[in-house]
Write a protein that holds these residues in place. Structure first.
Motif, PDB file in Angstrom:
ATOM      1  N   PRO A   2      -8.072   6.370  10.172  1.00  0.00           N
ATOM      2  CA  PRO A   2      -8.446   7.676   9.603  1.00  0.00           C
ATOM      3  C   PRO A   2      -9.574   7.530   8.580  1.00  0.00           C
ATOM      4  CG  PRO A   2      -6.310   6.937   8.747  1.00  0.00           C
ATOM      5  CD  PRO A   2      -6.706   5.962   9.811  1.00  0.00           C
TER       6      PRO A   2
ATOM      7  N   PRO B 282      -7.200  10.698  17.973  1.00  0.00           N
ATOM      8  CA  PRO B 282      -7.359  12.161  17.898  1.00  0.00           C
ATOM      9  C   PRO B 282      -7.766  12.798  19.225  1.00  0.00           C
ATOM     10  CG  PRO B 282      -8.178  11.156  15.902  1.00  0.00           C
ATOM     11  CD  PRO B 282      -7.832  10.017  16.825  1.00  0.00           C
TER      12      PRO B 282
ATOM     13  N   VAL C  27      -5.071   7.461   3.688  1.00  0.00           N
ATOM     14  CA  VAL C  27      -4.434   7.599   5.010  1.00  0.00           C
ATOM     15  C   VAL C  27      -3.407   8.735   4.910  1.00  0.00           C
ATOM     16  CG1 VAL C  27      -4.679   5.143   5.654  1.00  0.00           C
ATOM     17  CG2 VAL C  27      -2.617   5.924   4.473  1.00  0.00           C
TER      18      VAL C  27
ATOM     19  N   TYR D  82       0.823  -1.197   0.000  1.00  0.00           N
ATOM     20  CA  TYR D  82       0.000   0.000   0.000  1.00  0.00           C
ATOM     21  C   TYR D  82       0.873   1.270   0.000  1.00  0.00           C
ATOM     22  CZ  TYR D  82      -3.913   2.711   1.956  1.00  0.00           C
ATOM     23  OH  TYR D  82      -4.905   3.617   2.190  1.00  0.00           O
TER      24      TYR D  82
ATOM     25  N   ASP E 175      -1.921  -6.558  17.068  1.00  0.00           N
ATOM     26  CA  ASP E 175      -2.421  -5.332  17.698  1.00  0.00           C
ATOM     27  C   ASP E 175      -3.805  -5.024  17.112  1.00  0.00           C
ATOM     28  OD1 ASP E 175      -0.358  -4.583  19.365  1.00  0.00           O
ATOM     29  OD2 ASP E 175       0.206  -2.790  18.251  1.00  0.00           O
TER      30      ASP E 175
ATOM     31  N   ASP F 275       7.935  -0.134  10.226  1.00  0.00           N
ATOM     32  CA  ASP F 275       8.311   0.503  11.491  1.00  0.00           C
ATOM     33  C   ASP F 275       7.531  -0.048  12.675  1.00  0.00           C
ATOM     34  OD1 ASP F 275      10.108   2.089  10.113  1.00  0.00           O
ATOM     35  OD2 ASP F 275       8.679   3.724   9.841  1.00  0.00           O
TER      36      ASP F 275
ATOM     37  N   LEU G 194      -0.042   9.661   4.679  1.00  0.00           N
ATOM     38  CA  LEU G 194       1.233   8.982   4.423  1.00  0.00           C
ATOM     39  C   LEU G 194       2.415   9.843   4.872  1.00  0.00           C
ATOM     40  CD1 LEU G 194       0.741   7.409   0.881  1.00  0.00           C
ATOM     41  CD2 LEU G 194       0.826   6.216   3.070  1.00  0.00           C
ATOM     42  N   PHE G 195       3.524   9.175   5.125  1.00  0.00           N
ATOM     43  CA  PHE G 195       4.734   9.902   5.513  1.00  0.00           C
ATOM     44  C   PHE G 195       5.972   9.134   5.085  1.00  0.00           C
ATOM     45  CE2 PHE G 195       3.850   7.071   9.057  1.00  0.00           C
ATOM     46  CZ  PHE G 195       5.099   6.602   9.423  1.00  0.00           C
TER      47      PHE G 195
ATOM     48  N   LYS H  61       4.634   2.389   7.933  1.00  0.00           N
ATOM     49  CA  LYS H  61       3.970   1.483   8.882  1.00  0.00           C
ATOM     50  C   LYS H  61       4.202   0.014   8.509  1.00  0.00           C
ATOM     51  CE  LYS H  61       2.114   3.299  11.725  1.00  0.00           C
ATOM     52  NZ  LYS H  61       2.698   4.073  12.871  1.00  0.00           N
TER      53      LYS H  61
ATOM     54  N   SER I 173      -1.811  10.479  15.591  1.00  0.00           N
ATOM     55  CA  SER I 173      -2.455   9.182  15.827  1.00  0.00           C
ATOM     56  C   SER I 173      -1.929   8.143  14.843  1.00  0.00           C
ATOM     57  CB  SER I 173      -3.976   9.315  15.688  1.00  0.00           C
ATOM     58  OG  SER I 173      -4.479  10.237  16.633  1.00  0.00           O
ATOM     59  N   TYR I 174      -1.849   8.531  13.580  1.00  0.00           N
ATOM     60  CA  TYR I 174      -1.386   7.571  12.567  1.00  0.00           C
ATOM     61  C   TYR I 174       0.088   7.217  12.799  1.00  0.00           C
ATOM     62  CZ  TYR I 174      -1.040   5.164   8.114  1.00  0.00           C
ATOM     63  OH  TYR I 174      -0.856   4.217   7.147  1.00  0.00           O
ATOM     64  N   ALA I 175       0.896   8.221  13.099  1.00  0.00           N
ATOM     65  CA  ALA I 175       2.327   7.961  13.324  1.00  0.00           C
ATOM     66  C   ALA I 175       2.539   6.994  14.484  1.00  0.00           C
ATOM     67  CB  ALA I 175       3.064   9.271  13.594  1.00  0.00           C
ATOM     68  N   SER I 176       1.675   7.069  15.482  1.00  0.00           N
ATOM     69  CA  SER I 176       1.898   6.287  16.711  1.00  0.00           C
ATOM     70  C   SER I 176       1.164   4.953  16.708  1.00  0.00           C
ATOM     71  CB  SER I 176       1.457   7.101  17.931  1.00  0.00           C
ATOM     72  OG  SER I 176       0.052   7.243  17.948  1.00  0.00           O
ATOM     73  N   ARG I 177       0.554   4.592  15.585  1.00  0.00           N
ATOM     74  CA  ARG I 177      -0.178   3.326  15.548  1.00  0.00           C
ATOM     75  C   ARG I 177       0.789   2.155  15.551  1.00  0.00           C
ATOM     76  NH1 ARG I 177      -5.245   2.044  11.594  1.00  0.00           N
ATOM     77  NH2 ARG I 177      -3.725   1.252  10.107  1.00  0.00           N
ATOM     78  N   SER I 178       0.736   1.337  16.589  1.00  0.00           N
ATOM     79  CA  SER I 178       1.644   0.182  16.769  1.00  0.00           C
ATOM     80  C   SER I 178       3.104   0.607  16.706  1.00  0.00           C
ATOM     81  CB  SER I 178       1.376  -0.901  15.718  1.00  0.00           C
ATOM     82  OG  SER I 178       0.080  -1.439  15.879  1.00  0.00           O
ATOM     83  N   GLU I 179       3.397   1.845  17.072  1.00  0.00           N
ATOM     84  CA  GLU I 179       4.753   2.393  16.917  1.00  0.00           C
ATOM     85  C   GLU I 179       4.961   3.483  17.961  1.00  0.00           C
ATOM     86  OE1 GLU I 179       5.423   3.708  12.894  1.00  0.00           O
ATOM     87  OE2 GLU I 179       7.386   4.536  13.347  1.00  0.00           O
TER      88      GLU I 179
ATOM     89  N   LEU J  42       5.887   7.019  -1.339  1.00  0.00           N
ATOM     90  CA  LEU J  42       6.707   7.598  -0.261  1.00  0.00           C
ATOM     91  C   LEU J  42       7.490   6.516   0.471  1.00  0.00           C
ATOM     92  CD1 LEU J  42       4.408  10.404   1.183  1.00  0.00           C
ATOM     93  CD2 LEU J  42       6.064  10.512  -0.678  1.00  0.00           C
TER      94      LEU J  42
ATOM     95  N   GLU K 269      -4.714  13.773  13.759  1.00  0.00           N
ATOM     96  CA  GLU K 269      -4.704  12.564  12.920  1.00  0.00           C
ATOM     97  C   GLU K 269      -3.269  12.161  12.558  1.00  0.00           C
ATOM     98  OE1 GLU K 269      -8.806  12.472  10.403  1.00  0.00           O
ATOM     99  OE2 GLU K 269      -7.510  14.192   9.992  1.00  0.00           O
TER     100      GLU K 269
ATOM    101  N   ASP L  76      -0.097   4.462  20.063  1.00  0.00           N
ATOM    102  CA  ASP L  76      -1.521   4.225  19.833  1.00  0.00           C
ATOM    103  C   ASP L  76      -2.377   5.400  20.293  1.00  0.00           C
ATOM    104  OD1 ASP L  76      -1.275   1.698  18.581  1.00  0.00           O
ATOM    105  OD2 ASP L  76      -0.935   0.765  20.529  1.00  0.00           O
TER     106      ASP L  76
ATOM    107  N   TRP M 255      -7.869   2.913  15.944  1.00  0.00           N
ATOM    108  CA  TRP M 255      -8.360   4.121  15.263  1.00  0.00           C
ATOM    109  C   TRP M 255      -7.977   4.017  13.796  1.00  0.00           C
ATOM    110  CZ3 TRP M 255      -5.274   7.838  12.739  1.00  0.00           C
ATOM    111  CH2 TRP M 255      -5.977   8.951  12.267  1.00  0.00           C
TER     112      TRP M 255
END
Lengths: 325, 325
Positions: free
Chosen positions: A316, B170, B124, A194, A310, A207, B126-127, A204, B255-261, A200, B252, B167, A314
């Motif tokens: 998005p 928002p 989502v 994905y 996990d 990481d 992305l980063f 996830k 939240s996304y950055a910290s999901r399972s991380e 980019l 958001e 985890d 949440w």
């Protein structure tokens, strides 16, 4: 020389310690403790010896490598003078990732069989970066990240940088390398696919847990162009390869990584997966509870058990192209 | 509260110091020096006061933030008791990047006008990640990396994480944010385009110089949903935007950055470029010697000058698909 990191109990809780590893006697030697003893024997006060030993052998291998050649010289001094009875039994130590890299890169440098590989994969040695906060060590459980439907291992060689470098060329690159370790680039295949569609790159999908260990072997002990690499899952061999099948050499990897960009002591660079070195290529998936053991001949083996998924706490809400573009 | 980092001369060479920034009086306050004075005034010995002040206010903002709420409480104590004459003139300080992030992410969270944007950009937030070893601060020269044919700036808001988190949702995300800073995600457009075709994402196209500064402003001082953002090149306004045009909110993003991380204190997350916030979108290119000044209202301005192109000292020889696949 084989350098690892272990966790030992201290007055204020567990503390990371650098150790010299001796597989032939199944022991590790706590470097700061032995250095402290050596200094006291030579006449230092216990308090100053402890302070000086801690500065010479901090709990961070990256910091230790920042001292330059003084680090390996100090290890050699400790080993020359070590008390043979001072070793701790390997079977009883709590291993940490052997290095705490400030930067964690992963290349794509082995032969690969992806028919859809973009042309640029053959033009330069491409790489991406992994969040070093997600590192795990030998024996640690692998996070199964939220939203992952296909967890996988990747069998790689990890290159540990020993000194600051920039603009290396293949002629000079080897001098920047301190040693190697086993590198398991665990991947969440569906998240990764994905993210790669989004151009980019891995985020996830990578990481959540990257495993390094069991220790770092210095380059003088190995022929890096001929290392047998294997992966076993629950005791069954799934993958077998050799570091000799690198399409981009270690020297080219280091040169490209350092072009107009610094390499710093302690950072780790993965080679990418050896051909056949993942479940993806074999049509197989890991399951919660599986034990993955990667071995590189001469560099030891690294075993991790896969954790439970996990939950998605949440998610998005998608945007429309009209509203967001 | 505004926290920056400066370089001061010490007996053993320049040392990084945390400062409290006071634009209204054009001064900065050296936090460790003021804490030391405060402790001595209260009866501590000079030597222990210096040791304790250095532990409370190290040269690293990431390490300082690791002490949790005790950090801002200690700053408040220093400010309440500060000697009005102790400030250093802002015009004379040597700024460093205000934070030394262990991890550096960059999102793609603003409206964008790329007709070719992949669908996943709208599904989502992305980063990608940037090499934190390439950070530069206010006034520093921008590396023009080898092979770059189109150097560009990107006008972004930088989010500075204040506490460990994982985890987030928002509802809880704002609590993890310490403050914001100006973020210039300098880009080598041709290298970046190339790398994005390879789907492993930005690497050499981003990892040469990322600028942060001039200081970090804590979130209580700003309305993050309405910050005017501008870019000037050689004094001419090229870009103007507002943080209110984020497609993915700050909550958001976190939240996304910290999901399972894990998120860790001191790490920095860029929002991505505000619409029109780069030369790319305007059909304009930076040149060696250009001065780029990014400003975010209430958060200060960050100026950097573009350096001379790095020569290509080594170029990998391409592989054939037949040999490498």
């Amino acid at each position: 020389m084989k350098i690892g990191r272990i966790l030992r109990d201290g007055v204020d809780g567990p503390v990371p310690r650098l150790v010299s590893v001796h597989p032939e006697t199944h022991t590790v030697l706590d470097l700061a403790a032995e250095e402290r003893r050596r200094l006291v024997d030579a006449g230092a006060s216990a308090r100053r010896a402890a302070r000086l030993a801690a500065a010479q052998f901090p709990g961070s291998l990256s910091e230790a490598l920042e001292t330059g050649p003084a680090f390996t010289e100090a290890v050699a001094r400790v080993l020359a003078d070590a008390d043979p009875a001072a070793g701790l039994p390997m079977a009883q130590v709590h291993w940490l990732p052997p290095v705490d890299p400030p930067v964690l890169r992963d290349f794509n440098a082995f032969k690969n069989h992806e028919a859809t590989a973009p042309d640029v994969w053959f033009e330069v040695p491409l790489f991406f970066k992994i969040n070093p906060s997600t590192l795990i060590g030998p024996g640690d459980e692998v996070v199964w990240p939220a939203g992952c439907e296909h967890l996988d291992y990747e069998l790689e060689l990890g290159l540990v940088i020993g000194r600051p470098a920039r603009d290396l060329t293949p002629d000079t690159a080897r001098g920047a390398l301190f040693g190697v370790t086993v590198f398991n680039d665990f991947s969440a295949r569906n998240l990764l696919r994905y993210e790669m569609e989004g151009r980019l790159g891995p985020a996830k999908g990578k990481d959540f847990s990257t495993a390094l260990g069991p220790w770092v072997v210095t380059t003088d002990e190995l022929d890096l162009t001929d290392l047998t690499m294997t992966a076993h899952v629950n005791g069954e061999e799934w993958s077998r390869g050799n570091s000799g099948s690198l399409v981009w050499s270690i020297e080219e990897i280091l040169s490209y990584a350092s072009r107009s960009e610094p390499l710093v002591p302690g950072e780790v660079i993965g080679t990418g997966t050896v051909a056949g070195g993942s479940g993806w290529e074999l049509g197989r998936k890991l399951q919660p509870g599986d034990t993955v053991r990667l071995e590189i001949a001469g560099a030891g083996w690294l075993e991790n058990t896969v954790g439970k998924p996990d939950p998605v706490r949440w998610q998005p809400a998608p945007r429309t192209r009209a509203a967001a573009g």
